[in-house]
Design a protein around this motif. Sequence first.
Motif, PDB file in Angstrom:
ATOM      1  N   ARG A 204       9.664  42.083  23.876  1.00  0.00           N
ATOM      2  CA  ARG A 204      11.105  42.294  23.969  1.00  0.00           C
ATOM      3  C   ARG A 204      11.529  42.589  25.405  1.00  0.00           C
ATOM      4  N   VAL A 205      10.671  43.291  26.149  1.00  0.00           N
ATOM      5  CA  VAL A 205      10.969  43.525  27.563  1.00  0.00           C
ATOM      6  C   VAL A 205      10.997  42.197  28.314  1.00  0.00           C
ATOM      7  N   TYR A 206       9.984  41.356  28.082  1.00  0.00           N
ATOM      8  CA  TYR A 206       9.950  40.058  28.748  1.00  0.00           C
ATOM      9  C   TYR A 206      11.193  39.241  28.404  1.00  0.00           C
ATOM     10  N   ALA A 207      11.576  39.245  27.124  1.00  0.00           N
ATOM     11  CA  ALA A 207      12.765  38.500  26.705  1.00  0.00           C
ATOM     12  C   ALA A 207      14.017  39.046  27.401  1.00  0.00           C
ATOM     13  N   ALA A 208      14.107  40.380  27.494  1.00  0.00           N
ATOM     14  CA  ALA A 208      15.270  40.998  28.150  1.00  0.00           C
ATOM     15  C   ALA A 208      15.323  40.657  29.625  1.00  0.00           C
ATOM     16  N   GLN A 209      14.163  40.436  30.237  1.00  0.00           N
ATOM     17  CA  GLN A 209      14.096  40.088  31.657  1.00  0.00           C
ATOM     18  C   GLN A 209      14.244  38.589  31.895  1.00  0.00           C
ATOM     19  N   GLY A 210      14.412  37.832  30.815  1.00  0.00           N
ATOM     20  CA  GLY A 210      14.607  36.395  30.943  1.00  0.00           C
ATOM     21  C   GLY A 210      13.336  35.587  30.996  1.00  0.00           C
ATOM     22  N   ASN A 211      12.200  36.207  30.721  1.00  0.00           N
ATOM     23  CA  ASN A 211      10.914  35.497  30.754  1.00  0.00           C
ATOM     24  C   ASN A 211      10.539  35.092  29.327  1.00  0.00           C
ATOM     25  N   ALA A 212      11.161  34.022  28.839  1.00  0.00           N
ATOM     26  CA  ALA A 212      10.956  33.601  27.458  1.00  0.00           C
ATOM     27  C   ALA A 212       9.530  33.140  27.193  1.00  0.00           C
ATOM     28  N   VAL A 213       8.888  32.546  28.187  1.00  0.00           N
ATOM     29  CA  VAL A 213       7.519  32.039  28.001  1.00  0.00           C
ATOM     30  C   VAL A 213       6.560  33.193  27.723  1.00  0.00           C
ATOM     31  N   PHE A 238      14.407  36.277  18.187  1.00  0.00           N
ATOM     32  CA  PHE A 238      14.101  35.619  19.457  1.00  0.00           C
ATOM     33  C   PHE A 238      14.162  34.098  19.303  1.00  0.00           C
ATOM     34  N   TYR A 239      13.548  33.583  18.241  1.00  0.00           N
ATOM     35  CA  TYR A 239      13.554  32.130  18.018  1.00  0.00           C
ATOM     36  C   TYR A 239      14.958  31.621  17.701  1.00  0.00           C
ATOM     37  N   ARG A 240      15.697  32.389  16.927  1.00  0.00           N
ATOM     38  CA  ARG A 240      17.048  31.943  16.582  1.00  0.00           C
ATOM     39  C   ARG A 240      17.927  31.882  17.822  1.00  0.00           C
ATOM     40  N   ALA A 241      17.755  32.840  18.719  1.00  0.00           N
ATOM     41  CA  ALA A 241      18.534  32.827  19.956  1.00  0.00           C
ATOM     42  C   ALA A 241      18.217  31.594  20.799  1.00  0.00           C
ATOM     43  N   ARG A 242      17.007  31.065  20.651  1.00  0.00           N
ATOM     44  CA  ARG A 242      16.608  29.869  21.404  1.00  0.00           C
ATOM     45  C   ARG A 242      16.924  28.588  20.650  1.00  0.00           C
ATOM     46  N   GLY A 243      17.505  28.716  19.459  1.00  0.00           N
ATOM     47  CA  GLY A 243      17.870  27.536  18.694  1.00  0.00           C
ATOM     48  C   GLY A 243      16.762  26.964  17.841  1.00  0.00           C
ATOM     49  N   ASP A 244      15.652  27.677  17.716  1.00  0.00           N
ATOM     50  CA  ASP A 244      14.524  27.206  16.904  1.00  0.00           C
ATOM     51  C   ASP A 244      14.648  27.803  15.501  1.00  0.00           C
ATOM     52  N   GLU A 245      15.520  27.222  14.702  1.00  0.00           N
ATOM     53  CA  GLU A 245      15.787  27.756  13.371  1.00  0.00           C
ATOM     54  C   GLU A 245      14.580  27.649  12.449  1.00  0.00           C
ATOM     55  N   LYS A 246      13.787  26.622  12.615  1.00  0.00           N
ATOM     56  CA  LYS A 246      12.619  26.434  11.748  1.00  0.00           C
ATOM     57  C   LYS A 246      11.619  27.584  11.926  1.00  0.00           C
ATOM     58  N   SER A 247      11.301  27.907  13.172  1.00  0.00           N
ATOM     59  CA  SER A 247      10.372  29.009  13.431  1.00  0.00           C
ATOM     60  C   SER A 247      10.975  30.335  12.995  1.00  0.00           C
ATOM     61  N   ALA A 248      12.262  30.511  13.250  1.00  0.00           N
ATOM     62  CA  ALA A 248      12.923  31.749  12.842  1.00  0.00           C
ATOM     63  C   ALA A 248      12.842  31.923  11.336  1.00  0.00           C
ATOM     64  N   ARG A 249      13.100  30.877  10.597  1.00  0.00           N
ATOM     65  CA  ARG A 249      13.083  30.954   9.141  1.00  0.00           C
ATOM     66  C   ARG A 249      11.684  31.256   8.622  1.00  0.00           C
TER      67      ARG A 249
END
Length: 380
Positions: A204-213, A238-249
Amino acid sequence: MRVFSIRTRTAAGLLVAAILAPCMADEPGAQAGRDASALVDASRFREAVALLESSPPTEVSPVSRILLGRAYLGLGRYADAEAKLSTPGPASAEPARLEGLSRVAEGRGDLDRAISMMTEAVEARRKLVPVPDDPDGASLLANSQSSLGQLAFRAGRLDLAKDQFQKAIALVSEAHAKLHELDVPHDERDPRLYAGGATSGLARVYAAQGNAVRADRSWRGVTARTDDPEILAALAAFYRARGDEKSARRHLDRALSLTAGKPAHRRIRALLLADVKATQDEALALAEAAHADAPDLSSIDTLAWVFHLRGDDRRAAEVLASAIRLGTKDPTILYHAGMIARARGKADEAKRHLTGSLELNPAFDPIAAPDARRALDELR
């Protein structure tokens, strides 16, 4: 998709039975204390309070007093909790006492004091396990470090959060490596051996810092091993925010499966069901039951948000009012308060709460934070 705040009860130090019960062996009222410890660990706070308050004064030990303070916390009785937790007890119970005082301070919005008390709790725990080569000692210390990391994240202090999460992961990894070195048989899925809460927090820290990878890589390293639905829900967001609905689901479905029929997971299941617009009546029933048993900030926030998602914003505001009066500065709660106020047409109140959530941590959640910014833009 609703934000899932990293505020799990175990991560917040509520492994009370494991931590405090051994301290009671030779104390008066030891059995009552052990019984109360088990009740607190199971979030059955009203029963714990009833048991401890009915004990004869001669059997109220320092550890029982700490247990009572933590039970008061679970009931949202912060003043009573502080009164019980302010008196030091035995060294073995200090981490739990200090973590409790940290929760009191955070609930009241005093984040500096909350972080200071949680830092003291980590140091107190470290003194009890100076060389944590074994998984149990490493796990207990890592839990305290994760609690500090989670608190720091909520307060927007990402460097401190990252440092504590990394230390917790390193500590657990060292103990795990020791088992391999000694050729001790063990289960790789044992939660003591992979620091799931700390790894998810670091992601979550990495995501907040913009490091999605790096965020994705960190979460992937733990999700295959964890049965913690809150971690899975955070990854789904995290996945839904990136538009990956399949992984999010996929991760949401697994989280729902893990919470089915589990009283300990009523709060998280209520949020999952409400967010996916499924079985709204079950979501409300679960949220109300969790709130009835443990009306602390997390349960208050959950019930209010479920009411909001059902369109009952009057009830949502009524429920959340006690948390706002207390002075909480949790960005998730402030975001919810802002969105509820917005739905009720209270623009100034909505702007105040939404601004407060983003000032604390502008990236507190991959979906809720952008949602808060959009709502603020529309209100201006």
